[in-house]
Scaffold this motif. Structure first.
Motif, short mmCIF file in Angstrom:
data_model
loop_
_atom_site.label_atom_id
_atom_site.label_comp_id
_atom_site.label_asym_id
_atom_site.label_seq_id
_atom_site.Cartn_x
_atom_site.Cartn_y
_atom_site.Cartn_z
N ILE A 150 0.83 -1.21 0.00
CA ILE A 150 0.00 0.00 0.00
C ILE A 150 0.87 1.26 0.00
N VAL A 151 1.81 1.32 0.92
CA VAL A 151 2.72 2.47 1.01
C VAL A 151 4.14 1.94 1.21
N ASN A 152 5.11 2.82 0.99
CA ASN A 152 6.50 2.44 1.22
C ASN A 152 6.77 2.33 2.72
N LEU A 153 7.53 1.33 3.09
CA LEU A 153 7.87 1.15 4.50
C LEU A 153 8.94 2.13 4.95
N ARG A 154 9.69 2.66 4.02
CA ARG A 154 10.77 3.59 4.36
C ARG A 154 10.70 4.80 3.44
N MET A 155 10.95 5.97 4.01
CA MET A 155 10.95 7.20 3.23
C MET A 155 12.17 7.24 2.31
N GLU A 156 12.07 8.04 1.26
CA GLU A 156 13.21 8.25 0.40
C GLU A 156 14.31 9.00 1.16
N GLU A 157 15.54 8.83 0.71
CA GLU A 157 16.67 9.45 1.40
C GLU A 157 16.54 10.98 1.45
N ASP A 158 16.06 11.58 0.35
CA ASP A 158 15.89 13.03 0.33
C ASP A 158 14.85 13.48 1.35
N ASP A 159 13.77 12.71 1.47
CA ASP A 159 12.73 13.04 2.45
C ASP A 159 13.22 12.85 3.87
N LEU A 160 14.08 11.84 4.08
CA LEU A 160 14.64 11.63 5.41
C LEU A 160 15.49 12.81 5.85
N GLU A 161 16.18 13.42 4.90
CA GLU A 161 17.00 14.58 5.23
C GLU A 161 16.13 15.76 5.66
N ILE A 162 14.96 15.89 5.03
CA ILE A 162 14.05 17.00 5.37
C ILE A 162 13.35 16.73 6.69
N GLY A 163 12.86 15.49 6.86
CA GLY A 163 12.19 15.14 8.10
C GLY A 163 10.68 15.12 7.98
N ASP A 164 10.01 15.40 9.09
CA ASP A 164 8.55 15.31 9.14
C ASP A 164 7.87 16.26 8.16
N ASP A 165 8.50 17.40 7.90
CA ASP A 165 7.89 18.40 7.03
C ASP A 165 7.68 17.87 5.63
N ALA A 166 8.52 16.92 5.20
CA ALA A 166 8.40 16.36 3.85
C ALA A 166 7.14 15.52 3.70
N VAL A 167 6.68 14.90 4.77
CA VAL A 167 5.52 14.01 4.70
C VAL A 167 4.26 14.68 5.22
N HIS A 168 4.39 15.32 6.38
CA HIS A 168 3.20 15.86 7.05
C HIS A 168 3.01 17.35 6.84
N GLY A 169 4.00 18.02 6.28
CA GLY A 169 3.88 19.45 6.07
C GLY A 169 4.03 20.27 7.33
N GLU A 170 4.59 19.68 8.38
CA GLU A 170 4.81 20.39 9.63
C GLU A 170 5.93 19.71 10.41
N GLU A 171 6.51 20.46 11.32
CA GLU A 171 7.57 19.94 12.16
C GLU A 171 6.99 19.35 13.43
N ALA A 172 7.52 18.22 13.87
CA ALA A 172 7.05 17.61 15.11
C ALA A 172 7.47 18.45 16.31
N TYR A 173 6.56 18.60 17.26
CA TYR A 173 6.82 19.30 18.52
C TYR A 173 7.22 20.76 18.31
N ALA A 174 6.79 21.36 17.20
CA ALA A 174 7.07 22.78 16.98
C ALA A 174 5.94 23.59 17.59
N LEU A 175 6.09 23.96 18.85
CA LEU A 175 5.06 24.70 19.56
C LEU A 175 5.17 26.18 19.24
N TRP A 176 4.17 26.94 19.66
CA TRP A 176 4.17 28.38 19.39
C TRP A 176 5.45 29.01 19.91
#
Length: 202
Positions: A150-176
């Motif tokens: 259904i989906v890839n089990l592992r992100m592409e290397e380029d997306d891994l360098e970017i992090g959560d923003d590449a998949v979810h469009g936001e940074e994890a634990y980025a509070l105000w």
């Protein structure tokens, strides 16, 4: 703290997890002193496999285990199962399992004169650990195969360098005020006449 000369929040959390995983098989059948010993052993043995063996093993290095799940659950769980077979107290076993045929803990079998039952129970503990290992390997593999269709089990290397923003469009634990950019709110001109506190509420 002994090795790196400083404390670590992640290390403390991992220690809590390994302690809970290790004592789970023996909960209710081992005495408090044995539980403390199991907790200490789970923290030290798991730390060694995580920080030393993991870095020296080519197999571990090839596995993407970011959260060290193998060490905190597999190693600590196996250790807890084996130690439960050693420290299980006969009186607590009778209390928890009055109609069972479980053998006594190996340590108590030396004093009770039932050494055969103690070794028999240890064999049962090892057999149980082997069954759980095989079950997890088969079922987890099937789940991973299904998900990979259904989906890839592992992100592409380029997306891994970017992090959560590449998949979810936001940074994890980025509070105000800590990396998250809040949209500017357009306010009605009349709101400027209100006190600042009221404007903030609106």
């Amino acid at each position: 703290m002994i090795i790196y000369k400083k404390s670590s929040v992640i290390g403390a959390v991992q220690g809590m997890i390994t302690g809970l995983v290790c004592i789970t098989p023996g909960a209710g059948v081992v005495e408090p002193w044995a539980a403390l010993l199991m907790g200490a052993m789970s923290g030290s043995v798991t730390w060694y496999t995580m920080m030393v063996l993991h870095r020296r093993s080519a197999l571990f290095q090839s596995v993407d285990d970011t959260l060290a799940v193998f060490h905190t659950h597999a190693v600590a769980g196996l250790l807890g199962g084996i130690l439960s077979g050693i420290f299980a107290k006969p009186a607590l076993l009778r209390l928890m399992y009055p109609k069972s045929t479980y053998g006594t803990g190996l340590m108590y079998s030396f004093t009770d004169g039932r050494l055969k039952n103690g070794f028999k129970q240890m064999v049962s503990q090892v057999e149980g650990a082997a069954f759980i290992t095989a079950w997890n390997a088969v079922v987890t593999s099937l789940i991973c195969i299904l998900i990979s269709r259904i989906v890839n089990l592992r992100m592409e290397e380029d997306d891994l360098e970017i992090g959560d923003d590449a998949v979810h469009g936001e940074e994890a634990y980025a509070l105000w005020g800590d990396g998250e950019i809040m949209p500017k709110v357009r306010r009605h001109p009349r709101l400027r006449r209100l006190p600042a506190f009221c404007q903030w509420l609106l």
